[in-house]
Scaffold this motif. Structure first.
Motif, PDB file in Angstrom:
ATOM      1  N   GLY A   1      46.439  14.376   0.519  1.00 34.48           N
ATOM      2  CA  GLY A   1      45.475  15.325   1.057  1.00 34.48           C
ATOM      3  C   GLY A   1      45.991  16.738   1.177  1.00 34.48           C
ATOM      4  O   GLY A   1      45.245  17.637   1.577  1.00 34.48           O
ATOM      5  N   VAL A   2      47.260  16.955   0.861  1.00 29.46           N
ATOM      6  CA  VAL A   2      47.850  18.293   0.931  1.00 29.46           C
ATOM      7  C   VAL A   2      48.126  18.831  -0.467  1.00 29.46           C
ATOM      8  O   VAL A   2      47.675  19.916  -0.832  1.00 29.46           O
ATOM      9  CB  VAL A   2      49.153  18.276   1.763  1.00 29.46           C
ATOM     10  CG1 VAL A   2      49.802  19.655   1.761  1.00 29.46           C
ATOM     11  CG2 VAL A   2      48.882  17.818   3.176  1.00 29.46           C
ATOM     12  N   SER A   3      48.852  18.056  -1.237  1.00 30.92           N
ATOM     13  CA  SER A   3      49.176  18.480  -2.595  1.00 30.92           C
ATOM     14  C   SER A   3      48.876  17.398  -3.632  1.00 30.92           C
ATOM     15  O   SER A   3      48.803  17.707  -4.823  1.00 30.92           O
ATOM     16  CB  SER A   3      50.655  18.865  -2.684  1.00 30.92           C
ATOM     17  OG  SER A   3      51.477  17.763  -2.297  1.00 30.92           O
ATOM     18  N   HIS A   4      48.727  16.154  -3.190  1.00 32.92           N
ATOM     19  CA  HIS A   4      48.511  15.040  -4.116  1.00 32.92           C
ATOM     20  C   HIS A   4      47.450  14.102  -3.546  1.00 32.92           C
ATOM     21  O   HIS A   4      47.218  14.055  -2.334  1.00 32.92           O
ATOM     22  CB  HIS A   4      49.813  14.254  -4.346  1.00 32.92           C
ATOM     23  CG  HIS A   4      50.903  15.049  -5.007  1.00 32.92           C
ATOM     24  ND1 HIS A   4      51.625  16.008  -4.339  1.00 32.92           N
ATOM     25  CD2 HIS A   4      51.382  15.020  -6.291  1.00 32.92           C
ATOM     26  CE1 HIS A   4      52.520  16.534  -5.163  1.00 32.92           C
ATOM     27  NE2 HIS A   4      52.383  15.962  -6.340  1.00 32.92           N
ATOM     28  N   THR A   5      46.843  13.347  -4.453  1.00 34.47           N
ATOM     29  CA  THR A   5      45.951  12.282  -4.026  1.00 34.47           C
ATOM     30  C   THR A   5      46.779  11.069  -3.618  1.00 34.47           C
ATOM     31  O   THR A   5      47.997  11.018  -3.841  1.00 34.47           O
ATOM     32  CB  THR A   5      44.982  11.906  -5.149  1.00 34.47           C
ATOM     33  OG1 THR A   5      45.743  11.369  -6.251  1.00 34.47           O
ATOM     34  CG2 THR A   5      44.193  13.118  -5.627  1.00 34.47           C
ATOM     35  N   GLU A   6      46.120  10.077  -3.037  1.00 32.74           N
ATOM     36  CA  GLU A   6      46.843   8.871  -2.626  1.00 32.74           C
ATOM     37  C   GLU A   6      47.458   8.162  -3.827  1.00 32.74           C
ATOM     38  O   GLU A   6      48.600   7.686  -3.764  1.00 32.74           O
ATOM     39  CB  GLU A   6      45.899   7.929  -1.883  1.00 32.74           C
ATOM     40  CG  GLU A   6      46.586   6.672  -1.372  1.00 32.74           C
ATOM     41  CD  GLU A   6      45.669   5.792  -0.548  1.00 32.74           C
ATOM     42  OE1 GLU A   6      46.070   4.652  -0.223  1.00 32.74           O
ATOM     43  OE2 GLU A   6      44.541   6.244  -0.227  1.00 32.74           O
ATOM     44  N   ALA A   7      46.721   8.087  -4.930  1.00 28.50           N
ATOM     45  CA  ALA A   7      47.244   7.423  -6.130  1.00 28.50           C
ATOM     46  C   ALA A   7      48.448   8.182  -6.686  1.00 28.50           C
ATOM     47  O   ALA A   7      49.441   7.571  -7.121  1.00 28.50           O
ATOM     48  CB  ALA A   7      46.143   7.309  -7.183  1.00 28.50           C
ATOM     49  N   GLU A   8      48.384   9.508  -6.684  1.00 27.86           N
ATOM     50  CA  GLU A   8      49.512  10.299  -7.198  1.00 27.86           C
ATOM     51  C   GLU A   8      50.736  10.155  -6.301  1.00 27.86           C
ATOM     52  O   GLU A   8      51.862   9.998  -6.802  1.00 27.86           O
ATOM     53  CB  GLU A   8      49.106  11.769  -7.291  1.00 27.86           C
ATOM     54  CG  GLU A   8      48.099  12.064  -8.390  1.00 27.86           C
ATOM     55  CD  GLU A   8      47.592  13.492  -8.337  1.00 27.86           C
ATOM     56  OE1 GLU A   8      47.179  14.028  -9.377  1.00 27.86           O
ATOM     57  OE2 GLU A   8      47.607  14.088  -7.227  1.00 27.86           O
ATOM     58  N   ALA A   9      50.534  10.182  -4.990  1.00 30.72           N
ATOM     59  CA  ALA A   9      51.660  10.021  -4.079  1.00 30.72           C
ATOM     60  C   ALA A   9      52.283   8.632  -4.206  1.00 30.72           C
ATOM     61  O   ALA A   9      53.510   8.477  -4.143  1.00 30.72           O
ATOM     62  CB  ALA A   9      51.214  10.275  -2.643  1.00 30.72           C
TER      63      ALA A   9
ATOM     64  N   PRO B   1      60.508  -1.102  -5.446  1.00 28.06           N
ATOM     65  CA  PRO B   1      59.898   0.214  -5.712  1.00 28.06           C
ATOM     66  C   PRO B   1      59.498   0.878  -4.401  1.00 28.06           C
ATOM     67  O   PRO B   1      59.157   0.222  -3.421  1.00 28.06           O
ATOM     68  CB  PRO B   1      58.671  -0.133  -6.571  1.00 28.06           C
ATOM     69  CG  PRO B   1      58.957  -1.488  -7.131  1.00 28.06           C
ATOM     70  CD  PRO B   1      59.781  -2.196  -6.111  1.00 28.06           C
ATOM     71  N   GLY B   2      59.550   2.197  -4.388  1.00 28.65           N
ATOM     72  CA  GLY B   2      59.212   2.945  -3.188  1.00 28.65           C
ATOM     73  C   GLY B   2      57.758   2.771  -2.791  1.00 28.65           C
ATOM     74  O   GLY B   2      56.890   2.475  -3.622  1.00 28.65           O
ATOM     75  N   LYS B   3      57.482   2.969  -1.506  1.00 26.33           N
ATOM     76  CA  LYS B   3      56.123   2.888  -0.971  1.00 26.33           C
ATOM     77  C   LYS B   3      55.776   4.217  -0.303  1.00 26.33           C
ATOM     78  O   LYS B   3      56.628   5.066  -0.076  1.00 26.33           O
ATOM     79  CB  LYS B   3      56.021   1.743   0.040  1.00 26.33           C
ATOM     80  CG  LYS B   3      56.340   0.374  -0.533  1.00 26.33           C
ATOM     81  CD  LYS B   3      56.117  -0.720   0.498  1.00 26.33           C
ATOM     82  CE  LYS B   3      57.074  -0.596   1.667  1.00 26.33           C
ATOM     83  NZ  LYS B   3      56.956  -1.735   2.614  1.00 26.33           N
ATOM     84  N   LEU B   4      54.502   4.377   0.024  1.00 21.20           N
ATOM     85  CA  LEU B   4      54.047   5.607   0.655  1.00 21.20           C
ATOM     86  C   LEU B   4      54.737   5.857   1.987  1.00 21.20           C
ATOM     87  O   LEU B   4      54.928   7.007   2.396  1.00 21.20           O
ATOM     88  CB  LEU B   4      52.530   5.573   0.860  1.00 21.20           C
ATOM     89  CG  LEU B   4      51.666   5.656  -0.401  1.00 21.20           C
ATOM     90  CD1 LEU B   4      50.196   5.471  -0.050  1.00 21.20           C
ATOM     91  CD2 LEU B   4      51.879   6.993  -1.106  1.00 21.20           C
ATOM     92  N   SER B   5      55.122   4.804   2.671  1.00 25.86           N
ATOM     93  CA  SER B   5      55.756   4.953   3.981  1.00 25.86           C
ATOM     94  C   SER B   5      57.230   5.330   3.884  1.00 25.86           C
ATOM     95  O   SER B   5      57.842   5.672   4.908  1.00 25.86           O
ATOM     96  CB  SER B   5      55.625   3.651   4.776  1.00 25.86           C
ATOM     97  OG  SER B   5      56.210   2.564   4.062  1.00 25.86           O
ATOM     98  N   ASP B   6      57.802   5.290   2.691  1.00 26.43           N
ATOM     99  CA  ASP B   6      59.210   5.640   2.524  1.00 26.43           C
ATOM    100  C   ASP B   6      59.399   7.149   2.575  1.00 26.43           C
ATOM    101  O   ASP B   6      58.550   7.922   2.114  1.00 26.43           O
ATOM    102  CB  ASP B   6      59.746   5.108   1.192  1.00 26.43           C
ATOM    103  CG  ASP B   6      59.832   3.597   1.165  1.00 26.43           C
ATOM    104  OD1 ASP B   6      60.144   3.003   2.213  1.00 26.43           O
ATOM    105  OD2 ASP B   6      59.570   3.004   0.103  1.00 26.43           O
TER     106      ASP B   6
END
Length: 278
Positions: free
Chosen positions: A90-98, A121-126
């Motif tokens: 929501g700041v620079s990337h969409t959820e899929a991109e992040a 593999p990394g997750k969004l919470s990392d």
């Protein structure tokens, strides 16, 4: 004995001695200041950042480009321990991109049911991965210098983004009479002017995904905007709330003032007559 009781000659002698002492002290202080090495340090100029206005928001396309600069250039040495991939949504990337950015990294996790550590593999919470496993390894890889964490670097340095912009674009040859030991670089904006970090950016150091020309000033501007957001992620929200407070106050303050005048008008117009007891 007071000064007024002295003869005219002694008064003149003491006055002359005081003037000479003050002049000598001032000259010594001026000479001391003139030979200080810190006088070679420059103060960063004030740049016209687009987000410095009272109601101006951050440039979010610049934040996106600034993250690309951090990822491809700065992340080789500097960590951002307090920023997670989910913060980009929501700041620079969409959820899929992040999520795709996070999955590019292998993260050590565990232990599993067998008591062993494993990679995933990394997750969004990392949080953003660190370039070095510990500070000692970071110092060993940088000739004893510890690269600072960039999470709050804009707020932690006097001058904010002006200082960081001037620092990363201000490398130059040392002036005559100034020598640096091996492994150091001259930068007039850095305290002491000798910095272990080599010039980090130059023209066309990377290719932006959106096609923006990657000049040195553009790269510096984008990464400084990204670091400003990282240091103050509530920047835009704070200004929106301030605007709402001003709008609501503009309505409530006149109303409250009118009610105050209405309620107190009776009390203020009363006349109190004092009758002495008979």
């Amino acid at each position: 004995m007071s000064f007024s009781s002295l003869s005219r000659g002694r008064k003149a002698a003491l006055s002359t001695l005081g003037v000479l002492a003050a002049g000598g002290a001032g000259l010594a202080f001026a000479l001391h200041r003139s030979v200080k090495a810190s006088e070679l340090e420059l103060h960063p100029p004030s740049y016209p950042w687009s987000h410095n206005g009272l109601l101006s928001s951050l440039d979010h396309t610049s934040i996106r480009r600034g993250y690309q600069v951090y990822k491809q250039v700065c992340a080789a040495c500097h960590s951002m321990d307090y920023l997670a991939f989910r913060n980009l949504i929501g700041v620079s990337h969409t959820e899929a991109e992040a999520k795709a950015l996070a999955e590019e990294y292998e993260v050590l996790d565990g232990p599993n049911e067998e008591g062993e550590m494993f990679t995933r593999p990394g997750k969004l919470s990392d949080y953003f991965p660190k370039p070095y496993p510990n500070p000692e390894a970071a110092r060993a890889a940088n000739n004893g210098a510890l690269p600072p964490d960039l999470s709050y670097i804009i707020s932690a340095r006097h001058g904010g983004e002006d200082y960081v912009f001037s620092l990363i674009t201000g490398y130059c040859d040392p002036p005559a009479g100034v020598s640096l030991r091996e492994g150091l670089h001259y930068n007039p904006y850095f305290p002491g002017q000798a910095i272990a970090m080599a010039p980090p950016i130059y023209n066309e150091i990377l290719e932006y995904d959106d096609g923006t020309p990657a000049s040195m000033s553009q790269v510096a501007k984008d990464v400084c905007t990204f670091l400003r957001w990282a240091s103050e992620p509530e920047h835009d929200h704070r200004k929106r709330m301030g605007l709402k407070v001003l709008m609501i106050s503009g309505i409530l303050i006149p109303l409250i003032y009118y009610i105050k005048r209405l309620k107190w008008s009776v009390l203020k117009s009363r006349k109190i007559a004092y009758r002495p007891p008979k």
